[in-house]
Design a protein around this motif. Structure first.
Motif, PDB file in Angstrom:
ATOM      1  N   ALA A 116       0.837  -1.206   0.000  1.00 22.66           N
ATOM      2  CA  ALA A 116       0.000   0.000   0.000  1.00 22.66           C
ATOM      3  C   ALA A 116       0.873   1.257   0.000  1.00 22.66           C
ATOM      4  CB  ALA A 116      -0.937   0.003   1.205  1.00 22.66           C
ATOM      5  N   VAL A 117       2.015   1.186   0.664  1.00 23.03           N
ATOM      6  CA  VAL A 117       2.932   2.317   0.683  1.00 23.03           C
ATOM      7  C   VAL A 117       3.509   2.533  -0.720  1.00 23.03           C
ATOM      8  CG1 VAL A 117       5.179   3.092   1.570  1.00 23.03           C
ATOM      9  CG2 VAL A 117       3.470   2.140   3.136  1.00 23.03           C
ATOM     10  N   ALA A 118       3.902   1.430  -1.349  1.00 22.27           N
ATOM     11  CA  ALA A 118       4.426   1.526  -2.715  1.00 22.27           C
ATOM     12  C   ALA A 118       3.344   2.050  -3.661  1.00 22.27           C
ATOM     13  CB  ALA A 118       4.949   0.163  -3.177  1.00 22.27           C
ATOM     14  N   SER A 119       2.113   1.596  -3.478  1.00 21.63           N
ATOM     15  CA  SER A 119       1.012   2.061  -4.348  1.00 21.63           C
ATOM     16  C   SER A 119       0.734   3.543  -4.151  1.00 21.63           C
ATOM     17  CB  SER A 119      -0.280   1.287  -4.050  1.00 21.63           C
ATOM     18  OG  SER A 119      -0.102  -0.070  -4.298  1.00 21.63           O
ATOM     19  N   GLY A 120       0.744   3.991  -2.897  1.00 30.18           N
ATOM     20  CA  GLY A 120       0.521   5.410  -2.604  1.00 30.18           C
ATOM     21  C   GLY A 120       1.628   6.263  -3.206  1.00 30.18           C
ATOM     22  N   ALA A 121       2.869   5.804  -3.060  1.00 29.85           N
ATOM     23  CA  ALA A 121       4.005   6.552  -3.611  1.00 29.85           C
ATOM     24  C   ALA A 121       3.904   6.607  -5.135  1.00 29.85           C
ATOM     25  CB  ALA A 121       5.315   5.910  -3.172  1.00 29.85           C
ATOM     26  N   LEU A 122       3.507   5.497  -5.731  1.00 32.42           N
ATOM     27  CA  LEU A 122       3.365   5.443  -7.185  1.00 32.42           C
ATOM     28  C   LEU A 122       2.332   6.474  -7.658  1.00 32.42           C
ATOM     29  CD1 LEU A 122       4.055   3.991  -9.862  1.00 32.42           C
ATOM     30  CD2 LEU A 122       2.271   2.321  -9.323  1.00 32.42           C
ATOM     31  N   ALA A 123       1.209   6.533  -6.966  1.00 34.48           N
ATOM     32  CA  ALA A 123       0.161   7.503  -7.334  1.00 34.48           C
ATOM     33  C   ALA A 123       0.698   8.930  -7.198  1.00 34.48           C
ATOM     34  CB  ALA A 123      -1.068   7.305  -6.448  1.00 34.48           C
ATOM     35  N   SER A 124       1.493   9.161  -6.163  1.00 32.46           N
ATOM     36  CA  SER A 124       2.024  10.490  -5.917  1.00 32.46           C
ATOM     37  C   SER A 124       3.031  10.897  -7.008  1.00 32.46           C
ATOM     38  CB  SER A 124       2.695  10.508  -4.540  1.00 32.46           C
ATOM     39  OG  SER A 124       3.090  11.795  -4.180  1.00 32.46           O
ATOM     40  N   VAL A 125       3.955   9.986  -7.327  1.00 31.86           N
ATOM     41  CA  VAL A 125       4.954  10.263  -8.368  1.00 31.86           C
ATOM     42  C   VAL A 125       4.244  10.534  -9.692  1.00 31.86           C
ATOM     43  CG1 VAL A 125       6.860   9.283  -9.707  1.00 31.86           C
ATOM     44  CG2 VAL A 125       6.760   8.910  -7.229  1.00 31.86           C
ATOM     45  N   ARG A 126       3.254   9.696 -10.014  1.00 36.91           N
ATOM     46  CA  ARG A 126       2.522   9.871 -11.291  1.00 36.91           C
ATOM     47  C   ARG A 126       1.784  11.193 -11.329  1.00 36.91           C
ATOM     48  NH1 ARG A 126       0.428   3.666 -12.273  1.00 36.91           N
ATOM     49  NH2 ARG A 126       2.368   3.005 -13.258  1.00 36.91           N
ATOM     50  N   HIS A 127       1.158  11.552 -10.215  1.00 37.04           N
ATOM     51  CA  HIS A 127       0.429  12.818 -10.181  1.00 37.04           C
ATOM     52  C   HIS A 127       1.373  13.995 -10.411  1.00 37.04           C
ATOM     53  CE1 HIS A 127      -2.622  15.764  -9.089  1.00 37.04           C
ATOM     54  NE2 HIS A 127      -1.632  16.380  -8.438  1.00 37.04           N
ATOM     55  N   LEU A 128       2.490  13.996  -9.665  1.00 28.79           N
ATOM     56  CA  LEU A 128       3.406  15.142  -9.755  1.00 28.79           C
ATOM     57  C   LEU A 128       4.204  15.168 -11.056  1.00 28.79           C
ATOM     58  CD1 LEU A 128       4.645  15.459  -6.059  1.00 28.79           C
ATOM     59  CD2 LEU A 128       3.041  16.937  -7.278  1.00 28.79           C
ATOM     60  N   LYS A 129       4.205  14.064 -11.796  1.00 26.98           N
ATOM     61  CA  LYS A 129       4.834  14.064 -13.117  1.00 26.98           C
ATOM     62  C   LYS A 129       4.025  14.933 -14.082  1.00 26.98           C
ATOM     63  CE  LYS A 129       7.532  10.009 -14.475  1.00 26.98           C
ATOM     64  NZ  LYS A 129       7.448   8.602 -14.921  1.00 26.98           N
ATOM     65  N   MET A 130       2.710  14.935 -13.895  1.00 29.23           N
ATOM     66  CA  MET A 130       1.820  15.628 -14.821  1.00 29.23           C
ATOM     67  C   MET A 130       1.424  17.017 -14.321  1.00 29.23           C
ATOM     68  SD  MET A 130       1.615  13.284 -17.029  1.00 29.23           S
ATOM     69  CE  MET A 130       0.400  14.040 -18.131  1.00 29.23           C
ATOM     70  N   SER A 131       1.198  17.150 -13.031  1.00 26.35           N
ATOM     71  CA  SER A 131       0.573  18.360 -12.496  1.00 26.35           C
ATOM     72  C   SER A 131       1.607  19.402 -12.100  1.00 26.35           C
ATOM     73  CB  SER A 131      -0.268  17.972 -11.264  1.00 26.35           C
ATOM     74  OG  SER A 131      -0.701  19.128 -10.606  1.00 26.35           O
ATOM     75  N   GLN A 132       1.398  20.636 -12.555  1.00 25.79           N
ATOM     76  CA  GLN A 132       2.310  21.731 -12.182  1.00 25.79           C
ATOM     77  C   GLN A 132       1.732  22.582 -11.054  1.00 25.79           C
ATOM     78  OE1 GLN A 132       5.208  21.609 -13.576  1.00 25.79           O
ATOM     79  NE2 GLN A 132       4.588  20.121 -15.118  1.00 25.79           N
TER      80      GLN A 132
END
Ligand SMILES: *Cc1c(COP(=O)(O)O)cnc(C)c1O
Length: 409
Positions: A284-300
């Motif tokens: 779940a920690v890895a999944s949360g981090a993955l969602a965070s990295v993906r979000h910040l890759k796109m969002s400014q």
């Protein structure tokens, strides 16, 4: 004389208290969705506070995408990984997150660790111990996790003056050409908020045939068009041998990693004790981090809002003449220069103003440079900033702390 362990411990702690360097933790209950608001408990009472010193720089610790990913992972796959990475602990989430992180830094591979500390300690420890004759050239202000890793490795260490290219070059030039070398440094330094001359350090590395190891813990998620760090912002990622980061600060979750060539990552995966012999991060920690990295890759928007808040706080401090280190990052160190006053300011901010800024004292920073380290974020409002500035202005007068003369226009 017999040795009394508890007397020994309490004497050491008494000395620490007398120096004003004893650490007290604020007991906080973060309010999900309301951060930077939190409930602070102290001696049977509790109060609402605004947190101004968190490394959850962008509020990703309460971002809906991150929370959703974590909830879903717990429901689907359970709580823990159930083993080391080698023995049943590698899940889909770990594999995907490592691929995502490799992509973030334009590297062939990435490797997860249980924290940024462990990633530095284990990687530098393993490189230093396993590469025969390796000399590690370490910036004088490197983080404790790097220092401990290098020490543990037993490799020869050369410390160069902080961000000083001439000093680094002198040390490099003094080593034989055939000696393997590794330059270890950070991009954004956590306590002063200054940024390393990464390109020039890479130039020196090329000239003297050295590898480079860059800690981007205070930069990943925050700098670069996809949150790849200062090296991404400056177009330098391909020049670094190893980029190290954390998932616990701007990404708002937990864990650390390195990104590098496939061969180097496979080498660390295969030889680093601190990677091999420990239970993998919960999926779940890895999944949360993955969602965070993906979000910040796109969002400014988070990065832009953070920059605006940082400028606002700096401008306010300048108007009040409150001394703070001038640096190009998001970290605002307000200099107090005395451990007892620093602790007092922090206590009064908390008790009278509901503002939480942890005092930063020795050994985190050198004696005489005690400070309040302020980290504005997109979750702080304009009203929060106004309250912070009013409280600091009042306390600066009350404690008769020196102000910076206003620069002539
Ligand atoms: C916080 C920090 C680390 C450790 O990262 P964690 O994920 O918190 O263990 C490493 N390097 C630097 C410069 C840091 O400030």
């Amino acid at each position: 004389m017999t040795f009394h362990p508890d007397r020994f411990f309490s004497d050491a702690l008494t000395r620490l208290r007398e120096e004003g360097n004893y650490r007290r933790f604020a007991d906080l209950e973060r309010r999900c969705g309301q951060f930077p608001r939190a409930l602070e408990r102290c001696e049977g009472t509790s109060r609402d506070v605004t947190v101004w010193c968190s490394n959850d720089y962008l509020g990703m610790g309460q971002h809906p995408d991150v929370l959703y990913a974590m909830h879903r992972a717990v429901d689907e796959v359970g709580a823990g990984a159930g083993g080391t990475r080698n023995i049943s602990g590698t899940t889909r989430a770990h594999v995907e997150l490592e691929a995502e992180l490799a992509g973030l830094h334009d590297k062939e591979a990435a490797l997860l660790f249980t924290s940024g500390y462990v990633s530095n300690w284990a990687t530098l420890g393993t490189l230093g111990a396993r590469i025969p004759g390796l000399v590690i050239l370490s910036d004088a202000l490197n983080h404790a996790s790097m220092i401990e890793g290098i020490r543990h490795s037993g490799a020869r260490k050369v410390i160069w003056r902080h961000n000083d290219l001439a000093d680094l070059e002198a040390h490099l030039a003094a080593l034989p050409a055939e000696t393997p070398k590794l330059i270890a440094f950070e991009s954004v330094y956590s306590m002063d908020g200054d940024i390393a001359p990464i390109a020039e350090i890479c130039d020196l590395a090329d000239r003297y045939g050295a590898m480079t190891y860059l800690d981007e813990v205070h930069a990943v998620g925050l700098y670069g068009p996809r949150g790849g760090g200062v090296a991404e912002e400056r177009g330098l990622m391909d020049r670094l041998t190893v980029i190290e980061g954390t998932l616990g600060k701007a990404f708002g979750v937990m864990g650390g990693y390195i990104a590098a060539s496939a061969a180097l990552v496979d080498f660390i995966r295969s030889f680093a004790s601190g990677f091999i012999f420990t239970t993998a991060l919960p999926p779940a920690v890895a999944s949360g981090a993955l969602a965070s990295v993906r979000h910040l890759k796109m969002s400014q928007s988070e990065r832009a809002a953070q920059k605006a808040r940082v400028s606002q706080v700096r401008a306010g401090l300048d108007r009040l003449g409150i001394p703070h280190l001038d640096n190009p990052s998001h970290i605002i160190p307000v200099m107090v220069g005395d451990p007892v006053k620093c602790r007092y300011l922090s206590d009064v901010l908390m008790s009278r103003h509901g503002i939480y800024i942890q005092p930063i004292n020795y050994p985190t920073v050198p004696k005489g440079t005690e400070r309040l380290r302020i980290t504005p974020s997109p979750v702080h409002s304009g009203t929060d900033v106004a309250k912070l500035l009013a409280a600091l202005g009042e306390l600066w007068s009350q404690c008769q702390l020196a102000r910076v003369p206003q620069a002539a226009e």
